[in-house]
Write a protein that holds these residues in place. Sequence first.
Motif, PDB file in Angstrom:
ATOM      1  N   ALA A   1       9.847   2.497   0.691  1.00  0.00           N
ATOM      2  CA  ALA A   1       9.322   1.943   1.819  1.00  0.00           C
ATOM      3  C   ALA A   1       9.687   2.527   3.195  1.00  0.00           C
ATOM      4  N   LEU A   2      10.611   3.581   3.018  1.00  0.00           N
ATOM      5  CA  LEU A   2      10.958   4.382   4.236  1.00  0.00           C
ATOM      6  C   LEU A   2       9.781   4.984   4.923  1.00  0.00           C
TER       7      LEU A   2
ATOM      8  N   TYR B   1       0.719  -1.047   0.052  1.00  0.00           N
ATOM      9  CA  TYR B   1       0.090  -0.175   0.004  1.00  0.00           C
ATOM     10  C   TYR B   1       0.926   1.375   0.062  1.00  0.00           C
ATOM     11  N   LEU B   2       2.067   1.170   0.558  1.00  0.00           N
ATOM     12  CA  LEU B   2       2.952   2.312   0.648  1.00  0.00           C
ATOM     13  C   LEU B   2       3.080   3.167  -0.525  1.00  0.00           C
TER      14      LEU B   2
ATOM     15  N   THR C   1      11.472  -5.463   2.012  1.00  0.00           N
ATOM     16  CA  THR C   1      11.084  -4.862   0.843  1.00  0.00           C
ATOM     17  C   THR C   1      11.261  -5.193  -0.320  1.00  0.00           C
ATOM     18  N   PRO C   2      12.579  -5.604  -0.541  1.00  0.00           N
ATOM     19  CA  PRO C   2      13.041  -6.378  -1.827  1.00  0.00           C
ATOM     20  C   PRO C   2      12.126  -7.442  -2.079  1.00  0.00           C
ATOM     21  N   LEU C   3      12.028  -8.274  -1.143  1.00  0.00           N
ATOM     22  CA  LEU C   3      11.278  -9.707  -1.452  1.00  0.00           C
ATOM     23  C   LEU C   3       9.885  -9.138  -2.063  1.00  0.00           C
ATOM     24  N   ILE C   4       9.060  -8.294  -1.244  1.00  0.00           N
ATOM     25  CA  ILE C   4       7.817  -7.495  -1.677  1.00  0.00           C
ATOM     26  C   ILE C   4       7.936  -7.163  -2.880  1.00  0.00           C
TER      27      ILE C   4
ATOM     28  N   TRP D   1       9.961  -2.763  16.128  1.00  0.00           N
ATOM     29  CA  TRP D   1      10.738  -3.824  15.390  1.00  0.00           C
ATOM     30  C   TRP D   1       9.966  -4.520  14.263  1.00  0.00           C
ATOM     31  N   ALA D   2       8.621  -4.426  14.472  1.00  0.00           N
ATOM     32  CA  ALA D   2       7.664  -5.189  13.514  1.00  0.00           C
ATOM     33  C   ALA D   2       7.769  -4.360  12.198  1.00  0.00           C
ATOM     34  N   ARG D   3       8.012  -3.113  12.179  1.00  0.00           N
ATOM     35  CA  ARG D   3       8.112  -2.214  11.180  1.00  0.00           C
ATOM     36  C   ARG D   3       9.503  -2.344  10.547  1.00  0.00           C
ATOM     37  N   ALA D   4      10.525  -2.413  11.256  1.00  0.00           N
ATOM     38  CA  ALA D   4      11.718  -2.682  10.812  1.00  0.00           C
ATOM     39  C   ALA D   4      11.905  -4.102  10.057  1.00  0.00           C
ATOM     40  N   VAL D   5      11.220  -5.160  10.433  1.00  0.00           N
ATOM     41  CA  VAL D   5      11.198  -6.481   9.614  1.00  0.00           C
ATOM     42  C   VAL D   5      10.493  -6.193   8.549  1.00  0.00           C
ATOM     43  N   LEU D   6       9.493  -5.459   8.266  1.00  0.00           N
ATOM     44  CA  LEU D   6       8.571  -5.292   7.044  1.00  0.00           C
ATOM     45  C   LEU D   6       9.582  -4.622   6.071  1.00  0.00           C
ATOM     46  N   PHE D   7      10.233  -3.605   6.573  1.00  0.00           N
ATOM     47  CA  PHE D   7      10.958  -2.782   5.882  1.00  0.00           C
ATOM     48  C   PHE D   7      12.225  -3.218   5.154  1.00  0.00           C
ATOM     49  N   ALA D   8      12.863  -4.353   5.977  1.00  0.00           N
ATOM     50  CA  ALA D   8      13.927  -5.201   5.722  1.00  0.00           C
ATOM     51  C   ALA D   8      13.517  -6.066   4.522  1.00  0.00           C
TER      52      ALA D   8
END
Length: 463
Positions: free
Chosen positions: A396-397, A232-233, A419-422, A410-417
Amino acid sequence: MNTEFRSPRARYAPPRTRIALAALPLAGFAAWAVSHLVASVTTFRTPLGATCVAWGVSFLALWWLPVSWLERPFKASEEQRDALDELTVTVQVPVYNEDPAALRACLRSVLEQSRRVDRVRVVNDGSADAAGEPVTFDDVRRDFEAAASALGIGTSWEYTPNRGKRFAQMHALAGDGADVFVTLDSDSVLDRHAVREGLLPFADPRVQSVGGHVLVLNRTASLLTRMTCVLYLPFTRGVRSAQSVLRRVTINSGTLAFYRGDVVRRAAGVYEHERFARRPMQMNDDSMLTFYALLDGDTVHQPSAIAFTLVPQRLDHYLKQQLRWMRGTTVRHLWWLRYMPVTGAVFWMTVSEYLHLVLALLLPPVLLLDPYYRAHLGPVASSGVQVGIVLSYLSALRIFVVQRSDEPAWARAVLFACTPLIALWRLFVLRPLYLYAMCTCRRVGDWGTRGSVEVALAAPRRT
């Protein structure tokens, strides 16, 4: 009303946080891009002009990436707030085969607003069970009307034959004299200050429509819903935020949107009967209402007016929803190119989207057809992967500009990490689906994706 479910709270980051998030990464990317451009010219035989054109078109299509960081919430003076408090506000909720718990939470969130609304008008657009019997949500209605009456908020609740969301909306709004209409999906749950914040841009008489900031309510329900938070971002905090800086938002999402009453009333009788390729157009209702507002003035996004929405938890539901949205957006692109002025931002924003798509489709075969690049495919592919990864992280920032009560850092950090897979999902699933939607955009008749309840509300799990 029943209080078992309590929605999370969310806060848009203050200016200092947003500046810190944007400044260093964007400056670093600019330096990296220049060095990468120089290296590509010296490493490969591509002439400087051709390389600059390729990079230039790429960044033109991604114009929104830096501009989105210039967005800031609209404010109003004390005198303007007093004037906004005098506005009559009607909320309209169209209902079709909704989960009763989600509908209950939606309506309760409207009644609990810090800026009280004047009326809530619910239209049940022919909801029916598997046997075809009407579903009337009697328990939800009874509790809602009792709670609204205690607060002095007017209500109406009507059951109509199923004709589609647009007819459900206009059934309630065409004859309503409110100064501002709030359109709200029946699975939307509002932050307590959503209405107060959403009204602030109307202090400027040029503003005709305001979009709310959409967050995923059931974010922990499945891997797909977690991924949707990142998918969505680029739209909810990217393109829409950048368009708002220009005051030319093209789609104020039906999840939560505000319109001056006159904009909607003038559209009555036409909005419900839109046709494309001689077929009734029932999808993309939100973009059509925003289109009418664009013709009258400015359309903006208010990032501090926050609404949570349920998103698909199953792949089949998700793909049907995306296909419907993509077909509708394809039609709307044609409308913008035809009716928006050539000198205006909307026209050129649409052109940039197609430039980006054409470049993405043509560049790989052009490189593969060139013998030199085929011989140096490794470095070329590496260069493309680097660009894609960096751009996906920059996009994704903006996951960090909203803080939620139910989402630890930490949940947002995991999603951010991740990002390339998404981004790979976007490339290999959504891009082909979009091309298919463009080719089949004549199929525009369906209102929704459900013949029955597909996403049920559950208490959000703590991560």
